[in-house]
Design a protein around this motif. Structure first.
Motif, PDB file in Angstrom:
ATOM      1  N   LEU B  63       0.200  -5.154   0.388  1.00  0.00           N
ATOM      2  CA  LEU B  63       0.793  -4.517   1.568  1.00  0.00           C
ATOM      3  C   LEU B  63      -0.311  -3.942   2.453  1.00  0.00           C
ATOM      4  O   LEU B  63      -0.317  -4.123   3.669  1.00  0.00           O
ATOM      5  CB  LEU B  63       1.769  -3.415   1.157  1.00  0.00           C
ATOM      6  N   PHE B  64      -1.271  -3.281   1.813  1.00  0.00           N
ATOM      7  CA  PHE B  64      -2.353  -2.643   2.568  1.00  0.00           C
ATOM      8  C   PHE B  64      -3.165  -3.662   3.353  1.00  0.00           C
ATOM      9  O   PHE B  64      -3.395  -3.510   4.543  1.00  0.00           O
ATOM     10  CB  PHE B  64      -3.252  -1.857   1.609  1.00  0.00           C
ATOM     11  N   VAL B  67      -1.106  -5.308   6.228  1.00  0.00           N
ATOM     12  CA  VAL B  67      -0.964  -4.432   7.397  1.00  0.00           C
ATOM     13  C   VAL B  67      -2.279  -4.411   8.180  1.00  0.00           C
ATOM     14  O   VAL B  67      -2.285  -4.499   9.413  1.00  0.00           O
ATOM     15  CB  VAL B  67      -0.543  -3.012   6.970  1.00  0.00           C
ATOM     16  N   ALA B  68      -3.399  -4.361   7.467  1.00  0.00           N
ATOM     17  CA  ALA B  68      -4.711  -4.398   8.125  1.00  0.00           C
ATOM     18  C   ALA B  68      -4.849  -5.675   8.940  1.00  0.00           C
ATOM     19  O   ALA B  68      -5.304  -5.660  10.098  1.00  0.00           O
ATOM     20  CB  ALA B  68      -5.819  -4.303   7.082  1.00  0.00           C
ATOM     21  N   LEU B  78     -12.661  -5.489   2.284  1.00  0.00           N
ATOM     22  CA  LEU B  78     -11.276  -5.117   1.981  1.00  0.00           C
ATOM     23  C   LEU B  78     -10.443  -6.364   1.659  1.00  0.00           C
ATOM     24  O   LEU B  78      -9.726  -6.411   0.658  1.00  0.00           O
ATOM     25  CB  LEU B  78     -10.669  -4.370   3.177  1.00  0.00           C
ATOM     26  N   LEU B 209       2.217   1.815  -4.549  1.00  0.00           N
ATOM     27  CA  LEU B 209       1.475   1.875  -3.290  1.00  0.00           C
ATOM     28  C   LEU B 209       0.485   3.028  -3.270  1.00  0.00           C
ATOM     29  O   LEU B 209      -0.508   2.979  -2.551  1.00  0.00           O
ATOM     30  CB  LEU B 209       2.464   2.017  -2.134  1.00  0.00           C
ATOM     31  N   ALA B 237      -4.122   6.952   3.714  1.00  0.00           N
ATOM     32  CA  ALA B 237      -2.982   6.282   3.084  1.00  0.00           C
ATOM     33  C   ALA B 237      -2.722   6.848   1.690  1.00  0.00           C
ATOM     34  O   ALA B 237      -1.578   7.038   1.279  1.00  0.00           O
ATOM     35  CB  ALA B 237      -3.245   4.779   3.002  1.00  0.00           C
TER      36      ALA B 237
END
Lengths: 278, 345
Positions: B63-64, B67-68, B78, B209, B237
């Motif tokens: 998810l992270f 979104v990035a 990343l 998350l 986050a």
């Protein structure tokens, strides 16, 4: 056509013939030789290797028989006016119940089963296909009656098949066949419902007003299970027999939980996106 | 028999100590059958909570990074860490899940049918799909990193994989892997789990998350890679998800009401109160809200990750205690305590 059991606990004498017949016919292994000290019940509970279990409930509330009592009159079910104000309630002093898989109308185990091993067969019984089951064990906590368990050395889950093999040959299940008092009745569900209703009415007329049928949608089997194909005539509260009062269908909220998770996923995605703002 | 003994027997008749009936036995207030649990607990051993943790981490990490990607934030370190993490979690998860089966050699029966009512079925399919998508995406990453050799046929083939597009496709599947575990345990007859059907999925997803940015920042810190902005974002986050996780745990405790007792039992409290609430949420938050430093961030990450694992163990162990408690189940399965079909929330 749906078949099922009606277990009339009021005529059960606790002989455990059903337990033995079930073990023998289905070739189930022994459960060990534990002495529990819990009345005469050393079986304790239903499991993957015990598909019939006779519960022994001692009810000492009803006073013992004293004085000069006409036993013949008692045997003829005359319960009122005993000498010395004694009460003899043969049905209340001991309660036996031969427990079995409830064969739910909407079966939680069947809905939980991810492999489709648990099916409804042509007799509308809940049946585990042993050649499909991979022993994930998800049906075990799903069952609201604690019927299914995994058999340790086998790995798969087992429970009462309602003698699928015997039914296919036109025979009644082994436990019903072996029951000497006809406490365990086997037949079509609708027919059994009628028998149960008549029997309960009969018991009420004789003064046993606490008798009721457990396993109908009204009593036991609410919350989406829609009743059981194995019904019981009970004389006490369901908990006394280790049965839940209002079991429910655990899968009822899968949809709601999934929607809640989707909303949470959206919110969390937005939170992460906001975290990128310096 | 002496007179006193006879009298004693007669007086005690009707209240024999070994007798079961709860109404007449003054020592027993509860109604049940010799204390034998009316439902059976799940057999699940350590593999399942560990899977819940790893699967949640795999979902959160994806998810992270997605979104990035969507926000146009490009950070090679990343992306790489996230893609390899997803691959690793999705390699370990099926091993753990199959290990736990009673008949592991029949694992493929999980993919025999699709059953939307069975979270175990949707979970199996999600892990299957997410693992394959994650594998393809990681293969592309490996090709770009030169791990598959230089400019051979395989590399040219793998570089055709549309990794960025597949990341978007994998996002909902991955989120389902993270949240569905909560719905899986709440769709049982176990009081502590079933009572909390509303928050179980969100709580598991949030816990996954909150471990994800911890894991990412831990790896980036340890390898001394990643951009400054990425690390700042990860810390923000981490803080935000820890706060949400704490809120959801609180809401869950309210919803579980008296059935949440097993979480505070002697066996589970060290995991739940010590490991999760204090060690996994409060301590990392205290570290993150203070002045930032590399060491503190690493420590906070480790604590949050360990807290996530402790949380899964606490919930699974709490469920076992809850299932084994006849009183909990009987009070739950009476009147309107159990979820009913007409209940909206």
């Amino acid at each position: 056509m749906a078949t099922g059991f009606l277990t009339d606990t009021t005529v059960c004498i606790g002989c455990k013939a059903c337990e033995v017949a079930c073990k023998q016919w289905n070739q189930l292994p022994a459960d060990g030789y534990e002495l529990t000290g819990d009345s005469y019940d050393n079986t304790k509970q239903l499991s993957g290797t015990t598909w019939r279990h006779v519960a022994f409930i001692e009810n000492p509330k009803k006073r013992r028989l004293t004085g000069d009592v006409d036993l013949v009159a008692l045997a003829e079910e005359v319960t009122e006016q005993l000498p010395g104000g004694a009460e003899l309630d043969a049905l209340g002093r001991w309660a036996f119940m031969s427990d079995v898989c409830k064969h739910c109308v909407e079966a939680p185990c069947q809905q939980a089963c991810p492999t489709g091993a648990i099916i409804r067969n042509e007799f509308d019984n809940v049946y585990i296909q042993p050649d499909i089951c991979n022993g994930c064990g998800y049906c075990v906590p799903a069952c609201p009656y604690g019927v299914i368990t995994q058999v340790p050395h086998d790995g798969r889950a087992f429970k009462c098949t309602l003698c699928y093999d015997r039914q296919r040959d036109g025979l009644e299940p082994a436990c019903a066949k072996a029951c000497p008092t006809n406490s365990i009745m086997f037949g079509e569900v609708e027919e059994l419902e009628q028998i149960a209703e008549e029997r309960v009415q009969d018991l009420h007329d004789k003064g046993y007003t606490q008798a009721y049928v457990w396993g109908t949608p009204e009593v036991g089997g609410t919350g989406g299970i829609k009743g059981n194909h194995s019904k019981f005539i009970l004389m006490d509260e369901p908990e006394v027999y280790n049965l839940p009062r209002h079991p429910y269908l655990p899968q009822e909220k899968v949809k709601g939980g999934t929607i809640a998770s989707m909303i949470a996923a959206g919110v969390l995605g937005a939170v992460v996106a906001l975290a990128f703002r310096d | 028999m002496s007179e006193t003994t006879r009298e004693g027997v007669q007086q005690s008749n009707g209240r024999v100590e070994t007798s079961h009936h709860p109404e007449t036995d003054p020592q027993r207030k509860d109604k049940n059958y010799y204390g034998i649990p009316p439902i059976k607990h799940a057999h699940w051993t350590w593999q399942i909570p560990v899977y819940f943790w790893i699967g949640g981490l795999g979902a959160g990490v994806h998810l992270f990074s997605t979104v990035a990607q969507l926000l146009g934030h490009r950070d090679e370190a990343l992306t790489r860490t996230s893609r390899y993490t997803v691959l690793a979690t999705m390699l370990i998860s099926p091993v753990l899940l199959i290990w736990d089966l009673g008949r592991p050699e029949r694992f493929y029966n999980m993919l025999r049918i699709i059953k939307l009512r069975s979270p175990m079925s949707t979970q199996s399919w999600s892990v299957f799909a997410y693992g394959n998508l994650g594998g393809l995406i990681a293969a592309r990453q490996a090709a770009e990193d030169g791990l598959l050799g230089r400019d051979n046929f395989l590399v040219r083939l793998v570089k055709l994989i549309p990794a960025r597009f597949l990341s978007l496709v994998a996002l909902p599947v991955g989120l389902n892997v993270g949240s569905n575990t909560g719905n899986l345990i709440s769709a049982t007859s176990v009081p502590i789990w079933a009572r909390n059907w509303l928050f179980m999925g969100p709580m598991f997803l949030t816990s996954g998350l909150s471990t994800a940015p911890s894991w990412l920042s831990l790896v980036l810190h340890l390898t001394r890679s990643g951009e400054e902005k990425t690390l700042r974002t990860l810390h923000r986050a981490e803080k935000a998800t820890l706060v949400i996780e704490a809120g959801l745990i609180g809401a869950s405790l309210v919803r579980m009401s008296k059935w949440s007792k097993p979480l505070f039992s002697r066996e589970v409290a060290p995991l739940f109160v010590g490991g999760t609430l204090l060690g996994g949420i409060t301590a990392p938050m205290a570290l993150l809200f203070g002045k930032e430093s590399r060491q503190k961030s690493i420590l906070a990450s480790v604590l949050a990750l360990a807290g996530g694992l402790a949380f899964r163990f606490a919930i699974i162990k709490g469920g076992r205690i809850s299932a084994d408690d006849p009183e909990a189940y009987f009070t739950f399965a009476s009147e309107a305590n159990a979820p009913q079909p007409e209940d909206k929330i």
